[in-house]
Enzyme design. Structure first.
Site, PDB file in Angstrom:
ATOM      1  CG  HIS A  50      -1.661   0.699   1.565  1.00 44.65           C
ATOM      2  ND1 HIS A  50      -1.572   1.832   1.479  1.00 44.65           N
ATOM      3  CD2 HIS A  50      -2.924   0.210   1.430  1.00 44.65           C
ATOM      4  CE1 HIS A  50      -3.075   3.048   1.703  1.00 44.65           C
ATOM      5  NE2 HIS A  50      -4.010   1.894   1.967  1.00 44.65           N
ATOM      6  CB  CYS A  65      -4.078   2.895  -1.958  1.00 47.37           C
ATOM      7  SG  CYS A  65      -5.009   4.410  -1.125  1.00 47.37           S
ATOM      8  CE  LYS A  81      -7.663  -0.234   5.252  1.00 51.46           C
ATOM      9  NZ  LYS A  81      -7.162  -0.212   5.115  1.00 51.46           N
ATOM     10  CG  ASP A 118       0.354  -2.444   6.457  1.00 50.71           C
ATOM     11  OD1 ASP A 118      -0.738  -2.690   6.734  1.00 50.71           O
ATOM     12  OD2 ASP A 118       0.405  -1.653   5.366  1.00 50.71           O
ATOM     13  CD  GLN A 151      -6.750  -4.569   3.473  1.00 52.19           C
ATOM     14  OE1 GLN A 151      -7.745  -5.682   3.610  1.00 52.19           O
ATOM     15  NE2 GLN A 151      -7.448  -3.196   3.539  1.00 52.19           N
TER      16      GLN A 151
HETATM   17  C1  LIG Z   1      -5.657   0.451   4.282  1.00 55.77           C
HETATM   18  C2  LIG Z   1      -4.167  -0.091   4.408  1.00 55.77           C
HETATM   19  C3  LIG Z   1      -3.306   0.893   4.829  1.00 55.77           C
HETATM   20  C4  LIG Z   1      -3.879   2.113   5.756  1.00 55.77           C
HETATM   21  O1  LIG Z   1      -4.481   2.490   6.753  1.00 55.77           O
HETATM   22  P1  LIG Z   1      -5.234   3.358   7.319  1.00 55.77           P
HETATM   23  O2  LIG Z   1      -6.632   3.019   7.850  1.00 55.77           O
HETATM   24  O3  LIG Z   1      -5.948   4.237   5.853  1.00 55.77           O
HETATM   25  O4  LIG Z   1      -4.102   4.100   7.631  1.00 55.77           O
HETATM   26  C5  LIG Z   1      -1.935   0.387   4.669  1.00 55.77           C
HETATM   27  N1  LIG Z   1      -1.960  -0.959   4.159  1.00 55.77           N
HETATM   28  C6  LIG Z   1      -2.464  -1.935   3.894  1.00 55.77           C
HETATM   29  C7  LIG Z   1      -2.145  -3.044   3.367  1.00 55.77           C
HETATM   30  C8  LIG Z   1      -3.944  -1.269   4.212  1.00 55.77           C
HETATM   31  O5  LIG Z   1      -4.898  -2.366   3.573  1.00 55.77           O
END
Ligand SMILES: *Cc1c(COP(=O)(O)O)cnc(C)c1O
Length: 404
Positions: free
Chosen positions: A121, A362, A224, A198, A201
């Site tokens: 992302h 993104c 999320k 990260d 997801q």
């Molecule tokens: C949504 C997402 C982000 C960013 O998350 P935010 O809630 O916008 O800060 C980063 N990495 C991944 C894989 C995402 O799906």
């Protein structure tokens, strides 16, 4: 077996109609819907205990502080962190990545390297690029294959003692790929690199054990995973959080302030300057309790069923291109129809009450790798059904007829 109809009744928004059709919400990778317990908990906080935290001796301030710290402990247990003070409240994944990427300025110098993957992302690319610009370090990128899987042999070749930190997603938001993060963490540690995961997801779909993974940092977003927007968690190992400098200065993060010198508060407060999103932090704990009442293993199993069903049904459509066909996948279906722009499909599908995401999600480098401008992305949550997938398939076929 999950009682999906009962689960659906927890989410008031799912009874809505959109453009005269029952809402089919398939944009869960962008943000999840919220159950009534989460909505009620926000209202309860503001109706009954609203006060600033960690500051007052008065009763409401203590109630608010207790609730905030209870939530931190709930999340600590949820991700199996060793200490509650390793769990930092943030505004989301993006905040967590920036906090660490900034702090790493003092651990990275010209000639060093920072590693990300080809399926990140933007928020897990740009802060590291900014770190490289500040320090003169270089960015190394783990490549992926045509299925959207990381090429692990290449990863191992790219690893050496110059790499100071590796940052990869646990699950790709654009492709659904579940990455072998334990393998990546172990290999990176063997050359002395730290690892940032990260988990934006992964947190809505998998149970996470940061100690079993041995992750140095693990970040995710509340919104999320059935929680409020503007909330998130950064987990960091105690030793790393003690070494990292504060990200923001302000109230709450200090021990003592004079004009000559300021000393910083202990963890976690060192990284929590200013009045936080108190209601959000408390209610993120409510969301985690809610997810655990259903069970992440149950959620993962059911969503996998939806993924297999959707993959099968979509593959039967002529001219379909599935983007991201990794062996290990979460419930994300990214696809294109030959000769039709994803945006046009999204618009027609929306007219039929179905919310999908179209575009680059993104993750422009992912789209560039597949030589496409974007995809149509349907991402499933545990409150979705096979009937809803049927509605999507019918809508996609209709769009194909109208646009083809
Ligand atoms: C949504 C997402 C982000 C960013 O998350 P935010 O809630 O916008 O800060 C980063 N990495 C991944 C894989 C995402 O799906």
């Amino acid at each position: 077996m999950l009682d999906i109809q009962a689960i659906r009744s927890h989410f008031p928004i799912l009874t809505q109609t959109v453009n005269g059709k029952p809402l089919v919400y398939f944009d869960n990778a962008a943000t999840s819907q919220k159950p009534q317990v989460v909505i009620d908990a926000i209202s309860k906080y503001y109706s009954e205990i609203n006060a600033n935290i960690h500051r007052g001796v008065h009763t409401l301030s203590q109630l608010a502080t207790d609730a905030y710290e209870v939530s931190r402990h709930t999340i600590q247990r949820h991700i199996n962190a060793k200490h509650a003070h390793e769990v930092l409240f943030t505004s989301g994944t993006t905040h967590g990545i920036n906090l660490v990427a900034n702090g790493f300025t003092q651990f990275v110098k010209a000639g060093d390297a920072v590693m990300v993957s080809a399926m990140e992302h933007h928020s897990n690319i740009v802060p590291w690029q900014m770190l490289c610009e500040r320090t003169g370090a270089s960015l190394r990128v783990i490549p992926m294959n045509e299925k959207g899987e990381l090429v692990l042999e290449e990863f191992e070749k790219l690893l050496d003692e110059n790499v100071k930190i590796v940052s990869v997603n646990h699950i790709s938001n654009a492709l659904g790929t579940i990455n072998p993060v334990k393998f990546i963490i172990d290999k990176a540690h063997a050359v002395g690199a730290a690892v940032f995961i990260d988990g934006a997801q992964a947190s809505p779909h998998l149970s996470i054990d940061v100690q079993a993974l041995d992750a140095d940092f693990y970040a995710f977003s509340g919104h999320k995973m059935c929680g409020p927007t503007g909330t998130g968690i950064l987990y960091g190992k105690e030793a790393w959080l003690n070494k990292l400098p504060p990200y923001q200065g302000g109230g709450e993060m200090i021990k003592e302030v004079t004009f000559e010198k300021t000393t910083y508060a202990d963890l976690p407060h060192k990284f929590e300057a200013g009045t936080p999103h108190i209601a959000g932090g408390i209610v993120l704990g409510t969301a985690v309790d809610y997810l655990n009442s259903i069970g992440l293993d149950n959620i993962a199993a059911y969503e996998h069923e939806l993924l297999e069903y959707g993959t099968q049904k979509l593959s039967e459509i002529e001219g379909i291109q599935l983007v991201g066909t990794a062996k290990e996948k979460a419930s994300v279906l990214s696809f294109n129809l030959a000769g039709i722009h994803p945006y046009d499909v999204g618009t027609i599908v929306d007219k039929m009450g179905i919310a999908v995401r179209t575009g680059h999600h993104c993750a422009q480098p992912v789209m560039n790798a597949f030589c496409i401008p974007g995809t149509i992305r349907a991402s499933f949550a545990f409150y979705n059904t096979k009937q809803e997938i049927d509605a999507l398939i019918a809508a996609v076929k209709k769009a194909q007829m109208m646009l083809g």
